[in-house]
Design an enzyme around this catalytic site. Structure first.
Site, PDB file in Angstrom:
ATOM      1  N   CYS A   2       0.864  -1.243   0.030  1.00  0.00           N
ATOM      2  CA  CYS A   2      -0.027  -0.120   0.045  1.00  0.00           C
ATOM      3  C   CYS A   2       0.851   1.147  -0.062  1.00  0.00           C
ATOM      4  O   CYS A   2       2.055   1.092   0.107  1.00  0.00           O
ATOM      5  CB  CYS A   2      -0.972  -0.046   1.163  1.00  0.00           C
ATOM      6  N   ARG A  27       3.229   1.771  -6.565  1.00  0.00           N
ATOM      7  CA  ARG A  27       3.310   0.717  -5.841  1.00  0.00           C
ATOM      8  C   ARG A  27       2.307  -0.519  -6.036  1.00  0.00           C
ATOM      9  O   ARG A  27       2.285  -1.386  -5.364  1.00  0.00           O
ATOM     10  CB  ARG A  27       3.388   1.186  -4.298  1.00  0.00           C
ATOM     11  N   TRP A  80      -3.860  -2.104  -1.496  1.00  0.00           N
ATOM     12  CA  TRP A  80      -3.359  -3.129  -2.448  1.00  0.00           C
ATOM     13  C   TRP A  80      -3.949  -4.364  -1.728  1.00  0.00           C
ATOM     14  O   TRP A  80      -3.257  -4.803  -0.573  1.00  0.00           O
ATOM     15  CB  TRP A  80      -2.024  -3.355  -2.680  1.00  0.00           C
ATOM     16  N   ASN A 106      -0.309   0.317   6.265  1.00  0.00           N
ATOM     17  CA  ASN A 106       0.240  -0.790   5.417  1.00  0.00           C
ATOM     18  C   ASN A 106       0.796  -1.911   6.084  1.00  0.00           C
ATOM     19  O   ASN A 106       1.743  -1.518   6.764  1.00  0.00           O
ATOM     20  CB  ASN A 106       1.260   0.061   4.620  1.00  0.00           C
ATOM     21  N   GLY A 107       0.539  -2.892   5.668  1.00  0.00           N
ATOM     22  CA  GLY A 107       1.052  -3.883   6.557  1.00  0.00           C
ATOM     23  C   GLY A 107      -0.228  -5.153   6.817  1.00  0.00           C
ATOM     24  O   GLY A 107      -1.188  -5.180   6.245  1.00  0.00           O
ATOM     25  N   GLU A 533      16.184 -13.478 -17.337  1.00  0.00           N
ATOM     26  CA  GLU A 533      15.628 -12.005 -17.072  1.00  0.00           C
ATOM     27  C   GLU A 533      14.969 -11.530 -18.233  1.00  0.00           C
ATOM     28  O   GLU A 533      13.695 -10.952 -18.086  1.00  0.00           O
ATOM     29  CB  GLU A 533      16.768 -11.178 -16.545  1.00  0.00           C
ATOM     30  N   LYS A 537      10.866 -10.288 -18.182  1.00  0.00           N
ATOM     31  CA  LYS A 537      10.536  -8.914 -18.838  1.00  0.00           C
ATOM     32  C   LYS A 537       9.297  -9.314 -19.548  1.00  0.00           C
ATOM     33  O   LYS A 537       8.256  -8.590 -19.413  1.00  0.00           O
ATOM     34  CB  LYS A 537      11.427  -8.214 -19.415  1.00  0.00           C
ATOM     35  N   GLU A 540       6.217 -10.339 -17.652  1.00  0.00           N
ATOM     36  CA  GLU A 540       5.475  -9.468 -16.798  1.00  0.00           C
ATOM     37  C   GLU A 540       4.740  -8.225 -17.289  1.00  0.00           C
ATOM     38  O   GLU A 540       3.907  -7.878 -16.708  1.00  0.00           O
ATOM     39  CB  GLU A 540       6.345  -9.111 -15.474  1.00  0.00           C
ATOM     40  N   HIS A 556      16.766 -32.042 -23.473  1.00  0.00           N
ATOM     41  CA  HIS A 556      16.261 -32.957 -22.459  1.00  0.00           C
ATOM     42  C   HIS A 556      15.008 -32.869 -22.230  1.00  0.00           C
ATOM     43  O   HIS A 556      14.275 -33.086 -21.110  1.00  0.00           O
ATOM     44  CB  HIS A 556      17.195 -32.540 -21.079  1.00  0.00           C
ATOM     45  N   LYS A 655       5.146  -2.990  -7.209  1.00  0.00           N
ATOM     46  CA  LYS A 655       6.353  -2.623  -7.299  1.00  0.00           C
ATOM     47  C   LYS A 655       7.470  -3.388  -6.298  1.00  0.00           C
ATOM     48  O   LYS A 655       8.496  -3.644  -6.588  1.00  0.00           O
ATOM     49  CB  LYS A 655       6.792  -1.309  -7.530  1.00  0.00           C
TER      50      LYS A 655
HETATM   51  C1  AGP Z   1      11.191  -7.397 -11.815  1.00  0.00           C
HETATM   52  O1  AGP Z   1      10.779  -6.899 -12.957  1.00  0.00           O
HETATM   53  C2  AGP Z   1      10.061  -7.597 -10.711  1.00  0.00           C
HETATM   54  N1  AGP Z   1       9.235  -6.359 -10.424  1.00  0.00           N
HETATM   55  C3  AGP Z   1      10.002  -8.304  -9.584  1.00  0.00           C
HETATM   56  O2  AGP Z   1      10.583  -9.521 -10.004  1.00  0.00           O
HETATM   57  C4  AGP Z   1      11.376  -7.741  -8.535  1.00  0.00           C
HETATM   58  O3  AGP Z   1      12.498  -7.659  -9.127  1.00  0.00           O
HETATM   59  C5  AGP Z   1      11.096  -8.655  -7.175  1.00  0.00           C
HETATM   60  O4  AGP Z   1       9.933  -8.515  -6.961  1.00  0.00           O
HETATM   61  C6  AGP Z   1      12.228  -8.132  -6.273  1.00  0.00           C
HETATM   62  O5  AGP Z   1      12.043  -6.867  -5.897  1.00  0.00           O
HETATM   63  P1  AGP Z   1      13.265  -6.224  -5.171  1.00  0.00           P
HETATM   64  O6  AGP Z   1      14.360  -6.002  -5.885  1.00  0.00           O
HETATM   65  O7  AGP Z   1      12.711  -4.827  -4.816  1.00  0.00           O
HETATM   66  O8  AGP Z   1      13.561  -6.872  -3.723  1.00  0.00           O
END
Ligand code: AGP
Length: 660
Positions: A2, A27, A80, A106-107, A533, A537, A540, A556, A655
């Site tokens: 949040c 966020r 959230w 938040n929490g 990676e 990308k 997501e 395999h 985020k």
């Molecule tokens: C990456 O594009 C994502 N947003 C997600 O995997 C992110 O890298 C992961 O949640 C880790 O976040 P952090 O680096 O803030 O710990």
């Protein structure tokens, strides 16, 4: 997850709160709300004004258009959902039954059910399905029936500080993190609302970033944190409070970070910080070197593209001041381990999640090749439950952009409990992980607003490489090799720019792949993490399914999936595994796969196995991820834009994953 914003000062609170919520949209959220406390209208003339709305911030703003809220104190929240559906009743702020107390949280309150039952027995009527609402009623309970609180402890050591100016010697910008500066503070005080908050929080199990206001106290905001970040911006006659620094950068760059277990009593001119036992605490004030412009889009359509394009610049920030060319080694401050202890290390463990995990995998290749120390990379979410083997000869790196990932926070605590040396590689200054570890390096990627991490990834890799060079030079790496690596690092920004200059070409290629439902990303050696990676990308932000795979593993089993509607993106740069990787690509092509190849500029042989090809400049093998990942970031971005996705805030994601 949040977002929290609060303001107390001499300006109208409403526009500050609304803009603050917008600054925190990245966020992730599903509803929002705010409360304004107008001294003229507080109890005895009316109660606080609350507005909440489901969906985007614009829906909240639409409800406010006729609002006449002149008040100069307020709190706001983007939610959230974790407990309770996405409804207006579940949106924050929550107000206690007597209408006097409002909170944003938040929490997660883990014991909210038992607290809720207890409060219901006292006659409290709940209006939401959330865990957070419990806090409002519990605080109201203690406010109306204050238990006796012993006088403040630790008199004279700390307490109220008027923020007319930053502490002498406050750091101008923060590079390495360690124990902060301690200011001169004095005094303590009685505060019915703060004491009610402390009494209530003593009954709470779980995590909170919490702001509390009371209609009878239009002169203060109470803030408390345990496990969810809160930062207080300081200016003359006013204070800003938020989940991170972004909402306050337009107003002040002097900030104070709350730590777990701390409660702040915030008035217009004073800030009193104490713990739940009312022991007063001094806090350093930190100068943040980000400006608001940096946190905005800078003319790009999306934050993600801006952040991809920023990589050469922020990469320079990551390595600036950290290279000793004379010695051929890296210079990393904020350490908590001696060189002898580093020489004596038997094992390195990198804990992280998501993109940070893939950066960590690159670090594995670097540590093992340069420092010749076994290196294990583990998901934080697995590490903390696996009963990890750590001791004083283990060095654990916690890699995290936000520094707030709950799994990584808990994994850090587990590593420390087991006696390991722990270092952070973190982007957000003053974040929980940074402060809990108290040692490590900031990656200086600047605010990363897009949910999909890009510039933070390359800067994490940069810091891991610098750490590996530093460690390697204490062991087997020669000065000449160290110098060569550092020179190659210094050449990276220009090479990144060469790739970014191809953006329009990559955009054209991307459009040819938007209709596929599945893709493979293949790489070998240090490019295997790059493939992982690149696949993340794409997944997501475009919602297209893809898998990153080690090229040598396709035979395999996964090769069974390859066909003409299952293209392969492969990294075929000139290195020791070139011929092996080329064979893997040919295996896929023989089964009908369309291939998009990332190749070293000038390598015409690679074109033989490519339907589409993107050339990148040559660099040392260990540094290849810094370059080879960029075309994959752009590929994912342009495919997602072509598909009309919400690129900066993709569905279902946030985020910073601050809950398990
Ligand atoms: C990456 O594009 C994502 N947003 C997600 O995997 C992110 O890298 C992961 O949640 C880790 O976040 P952090 O680096 O803030 O710990």
């Amino acid at each position: 997850m949040c977002g929290i914003v609060g303001y107390i000062g001499n300006k109208q609170a409403l526009p500050i709160l609304v803009q603050g919520l917008r600054d925190l949209e990245y966020r992730g959220y599903d509803s929002s709300g705010l409360v304004i406390l107008d001294p003229e209208q507080s109890r005895g003339g009316g109660i606080m004004q609350r507005v909440r709305a489901v969906g985007k911030i614009d829906n909240l703003v639409a409800k406010l258009k006729d609002a006449k809220y002149p008040g100069t104190l307020g709190i706001a929240h983007t939610r959230w959902a974790t407990h309770g559906g996405v409804t207006e009743e579940n949106a924050h702020p929550h107000i206690a039954q007597d209408g006097g107390i409002a909170i944003v949280h938040n929490g997660i309150i883990e014991n909210y059910r038992e607290l809720k039952e207890k409060l219901k027995k006292d006659g409290v009527k709940f209006t939401s399905d959330t865990d957070s609402e419990v806090l409002a009623h519990l605080i109201a309970h203690y406010y109306s029936t204050p238990p006796s609180i012993p006088p403040p402890q630790g008199e004279g050591k700390a307490g109220i500080r008027s923020h007319s100016s930053p502490l002498p010697g406050s750091p101008k910008s923060v590079t390495a993190f360690g124990v902060g500066l301690r200011g001169e503070d004095k005094g303590g005080g009685e505060n019915q609302l703060a004491n009610a908050v402390k009494s209530a929080l003593k009954e709470v199990r779980g995590t909170y970033g919490l702001l509390v206001v009371h209609a009878d106290h239009p002169d203060q905001i109470i803030a408390a944190r345990l496990g969810s970040p809160l930062v207080i911006g300081v200016a003359a006659g006013e204070h800003y409070i938020a989940s991170d620094v972004t909402p306050m950068l337009a107003y002040t760059k002097q900030v104070t970070f709350l730590d777990d277990g701390e409660v702040a009593e915030i008035s217009r001119d004073n800030l009193r910080i104490s713990n739940l036992k009312d022991e007063l605490i001094t806090k350093p004030t930190t100068q943040i070197d980000w400006d608001q412009a940096k946190a905005q889009k800078g003319g790009y359509e999306h934050f993600m593209l801006k952040e991809i394009m920023e990589q050469p610049t922020v990469f320079e920030d990551a390595i600036r001041g950290r290279i000793n060319m004379e010695e051929g080694t890296a210079v990393l401050g904020g350490l908590n381990i001696s060189e002898d202890q580093m020489r004596d290390l038997k094992r390195i463990v990198i804990i992280s999640g998501g993109t940070a995990y893939y950066a960590g995998l690159v670090g594995k290749y670097a540590f093992e090749r340069l420092a010749q120390i076994p290196c294990e990379v583990d998901f934080s979410s697995e590490f903390r439950y696996r009963d990890p083997i750590c001791d004083k000869k283990t060095l654990v790196y916690a890699v995290s952009q936000s520094g707030e990932t709950a799994d990584t926070i808990m994994a850090v605590r587990e590593a420390k409990r087991k006696g390991a040396h722990v270092r952070g590689i973190i982007n957000v200054v003053g974040s929980t992980i940074a402060r809990e570890i108290g040692a490590g390096s900031y990656i200086h990627a600047g605010p990363e607003m897009a949910v999909a991490s890009t510039k933070a990834y390359t800067n994490m890799v940069a810091l891991l490489l610098l750490n590996a060079i530093q460690l390697g030079r204490l062991k087997h790496v020669t000065q000449a090799t160290g110098k060569r690596m550092l020179e190659s690092l210094l050449a990276v920004p220009a090479k990144m720019n060469e790739i970014l200059a191809q953006a329009e070409e990559i955009k054209k290629i991307a459009k040819k792949y938007t209709h596929y439902k599945n893709l493979f990303f293949l790489g070998r050696g240090v490019n295997y993490p790059v493939a992982l990676e690149g696949s993340l990308k794409l997944k997501e932000i475009s919602y297209i399914h893809s898998e990153g795979y080690a090229g040598g593993e396709m035979k395999h089993g996964p090769l069974a999936l390859v066909s003409d509607d299952f293209p392969v993106v492969a990294i075929l740069t000139r290195n020791q595994l070139y011929e092996k990787m080329k064979s893997n690509i040919m295996e896929a092509r023989a089964r009908g796969a369309k291939t998009l190849i990332i190749a070293t500029e000038g390598d015409q042989e690679a074109s033989e196995v490519a339907d589409d090809i993107i050339f990148v400049p040559k660099t040392m093998e260990l540094l290849e991820p810094l370059l080879n990942t960029i075309p994959l970031q752009l590929l994912a971005y342009y495919i997602a834009v072509e598909l009309g996705r919400d690129v900066d805030r993709p569905r279902n994601l946030a985020k910073s994953v601050t809950v398990e």
